[in-house]
Scaffold this active site. Structure first.
Site, PDB file in Angstrom:
ATOM      1  N   LYS A  32      16.966   4.240   1.291  1.00 50.37           N
ATOM      2  CA  LYS A  32      17.746   4.371   2.527  1.00 50.37           C
ATOM      3  C   LYS A  32      19.223   4.210   2.223  1.00 50.37           C
ATOM      4  CE  LYS A  32      14.247   2.812   5.764  1.00 50.37           C
ATOM      5  NZ  LYS A  32      13.862   1.894   6.822  1.00 50.37           N
TER       6      LYS A  32
ATOM      7  N   ARG B  43      -0.245   6.776   7.496  1.00 50.04           N
ATOM      8  CA  ARG B  43      -0.138   6.825   6.033  1.00 50.04           C
ATOM      9  C   ARG B  43      -0.607   8.160   5.471  1.00 50.04           C
ATOM     10  NH1 ARG B  43       0.993   1.637   4.067  1.00 50.04           N
ATOM     11  NH2 ARG B  43       0.093  -0.066   5.252  1.00 50.04           N
TER      12      ARG B  43
ATOM     13  N   LYS C 107       0.807  -1.205   0.000  1.00 50.54           N
ATOM     14  CA  LYS C 107       0.000   0.000   0.000  1.00 50.54           C
ATOM     15  C   LYS C 107       0.843   1.257   0.000  1.00 50.54           C
ATOM     16  CE  LYS C 107      -2.865  -2.402   3.326  1.00 50.54           C
ATOM     17  NZ  LYS C 107      -3.239  -2.394   4.750  1.00 50.54           N
ATOM     18  N   GLY C 108       2.110   1.104   0.353  1.00 50.47           N
ATOM     19  CA  GLY C 108       2.966   2.264   0.627  1.00 50.47           C
ATOM     20  C   GLY C 108       3.116   3.271  -0.498  1.00 50.47           C
TER      21      GLY C 108
ATOM     22  N   ASP D 273      14.638  -0.368   1.025  1.00 47.01           N
ATOM     23  CA  ASP D 273      15.405  -0.509   2.263  1.00 47.01           C
ATOM     24  C   ASP D 273      16.427  -1.628   2.048  1.00 47.01           C
ATOM     25  OD1 ASP D 273      16.363  -0.762   4.804  1.00 47.01           O
ATOM     26  OD2 ASP D 273      14.495  -1.375   5.731  1.00 47.01           O
TER      27      ASP D 273
ATOM     28  N   ASP E  73       7.330   2.718  -2.631  1.00 50.68           N
ATOM     29  CA  ASP E  73       7.554   3.845  -1.718  1.00 50.68           C
ATOM     30  C   ASP E  73       9.007   3.973  -1.317  1.00 50.68           C
ATOM     31  OD1 ASP E  73       7.482   1.451  -0.300  1.00 50.68           O
ATOM     32  OD2 ASP E  73       6.086   2.131   1.232  1.00 50.68           O
TER      33      ASP E  73
ATOM     34  N   VAL F 291      10.780   5.381   8.658  1.00 45.67           N
ATOM     35  CA  VAL F 291      10.023   6.594   8.333  1.00 45.67           C
ATOM     36  C   VAL F 291       8.552   6.284   8.084  1.00 45.67           C
ATOM     37  CG1 VAL F 291      11.991   7.873   7.396  1.00 45.67           C
ATOM     38  CG2 VAL F 291      10.671   6.388   5.885  1.00 45.67           C
TER      39      VAL F 291
ATOM     40  N   ASP G 223       3.651   3.466   6.495  1.00 40.51           N
ATOM     41  CA  ASP G 223       2.996   3.268   7.788  1.00 40.51           C
ATOM     42  C   ASP G 223       3.925   2.721   8.856  1.00 40.51           C
ATOM     43  OD1 ASP G 223       3.191   0.633   6.531  1.00 40.51           O
ATOM     44  OD2 ASP G 223       1.961  -0.063   8.194  1.00 40.51           O
TER      45      ASP G 223
HETATM   46  P1  IMP Z   1      12.750  -3.764   1.425  1.00 41.96           P
HETATM   47  O1  IMP Z   1      12.218  -5.053   0.845  1.00 41.96           O
HETATM   48  O2  IMP Z   1      13.542  -4.002   2.678  1.00 41.96           O
HETATM   49  O3  IMP Z   1      13.504  -2.906   0.447  1.00 41.96           O
HETATM   50  O4  IMP Z   1      11.547  -2.955   1.995  1.00 41.96           O
HETATM   51  C1  IMP Z   1      10.605  -2.541   1.198  1.00 41.96           C
HETATM   52  C2  IMP Z   1       9.248  -2.405   1.862  1.00 41.96           C
HETATM   53  O5  IMP Z   1       9.248  -2.354   3.287  1.00 41.96           O
HETATM   54  C3  IMP Z   1       8.772  -1.071   1.385  1.00 41.96           C
HETATM   55  O6  IMP Z   1       8.003  -1.252   0.229  1.00 41.96           O
HETATM   56  C4  IMP Z   1       7.979  -0.542   2.559  1.00 41.96           C
HETATM   57  O7  IMP Z   1       6.628  -0.848   2.388  1.00 41.96           O
HETATM   58  C5  IMP Z   1       8.528  -1.232   3.752  1.00 41.96           C
HETATM   59  N1  IMP Z   1       9.474  -0.340   4.472  1.00 41.96           N
HETATM   60  C6  IMP Z   1      10.822  -0.373   4.448  1.00 41.96           C
HETATM   61  N2  IMP Z   1      11.347   0.597   5.207  1.00 41.96           N
HETATM   62  C7  IMP Z   1      10.292   1.272   5.724  1.00 41.96           C
HETATM   63  C8  IMP Z   1      10.190   2.415   6.599  1.00 41.96           C
HETATM   64  O8  IMP Z   1      11.167   3.027   7.046  1.00 41.96           O
HETATM   65  N3  IMP Z   1       8.933   2.806   6.900  1.00 41.96           N
HETATM   66  C9  IMP Z   1       7.817   2.190   6.423  1.00 41.96           C
HETATM   67  N4  IMP Z   1       7.877   1.140   5.611  1.00 41.96           N
HETATM   68  C10 IMP Z   1       9.104   0.678   5.260  1.00 41.96           C
HETATM   69 MG    MG Z   2       5.974  -1.151   0.310  1.00 45.50          MG
END
Ligand code: IMP
Ligand code: MG
Length: 169
Positions: free
Chosen positions: A123, A157, A35-36, A95, A92, A145, A151
């Site tokens: 990040k 959100r 949803k982000g 990370d 969104d 964040v 969220d």
């Molecule tokens: P990744 O797979 O670790 O790159 O994370 C991606 C997903 O985790 C993103 O699409 C976000 O929905 C969620 N996410 C990662 N970091 C944050 C944060 O700091 N705040 C909120 N959601 C996050």
């Molecule tokens: Mg996401």
């Protein structure tokens, strides 16, 4: 809660991204990760002057676990008709890069012409990442964040900008 990126900074950046896509002039198949990415995508598409199709998929890794990622679950990719198309994948935040690397490899199985990734936030981290987005609007510190679609346990959100909760959790 500390403000990191304002509504104005976001909308200026979105205008730049849209201008670049409009100049490229290529019709796009836009895939939004819910949803982000909802706020980012809905603001961006209203600035586009190129033809585009729009579809949504769902990725969940945090859920009610708050700031600790859990197992990644994906929904909706199989139903996308992207064969031979230029896909713009919007999320969104990048990370660990796990979500994007997973989604991109599933999209590529469907034989699109190309897949380009666009994220609002990336990040800065020293950890090795399986994936680097093609385009990130803002680089941020390695903090959790919220706001503008992102969220913490399904809250925050609707905040118009990006904030960090780091100090309070
Ligand atoms: P990744 O797979 O670790 O790159 O994370 C991606 C997903 O985790 C993103 O699409 C976000 O929905 C969620 N996410 C990662 N970091 C944050 C944060 O700091 N705040 C909120 N959601 C996050
Ligand atoms: Mg996401």
């Amino acid at each position: 809660m500390r403000a990191l990126i304002s509504e104005t900074q976001i909308s200026e950046k979105i205008a730049e991204v849209a201008a670049r896509l409009n100049t490229q002039g290529k019709p796009l198949f836009i895939v939004v990760i819910l949803k982000g990415a909802i706020c980012f995508a809905s603001d961006l598409i209203r600035k586009l002057e190129i033809p585009f199709e729009l579809e949504f998929i769902t990725a969940k890794s945090y859920g009610m676990r708050g700031t600790k990622p859990g197992t990644l679950s994906l929904e909706g990719i199989e139903n996308l008709h992207i064969h031979g198309k230029d896909v713009l994948l919007i999320d969104d935040i990048c990370d660990t890069g796990k979500t994007l690397s997973h989604v991109v490899s599933k999209l590529k199985d469907l034989d699109p012409k190309s897949v380009t990734t666009l994220v609002l936030l990336e990040k800065r981290t020293s950890r090795p990442r399986p994936f680097k987005p093609d385009q990130s609007c803002f680089q941020i510190e390695d903090l959790f964040v919220v706001g503008y679609g992102l969220d913490y346990k399904e809250s925050y959100r609707g905040l118009p900008g990006i904030f960090t909760l780091e100090e309070s959790i």
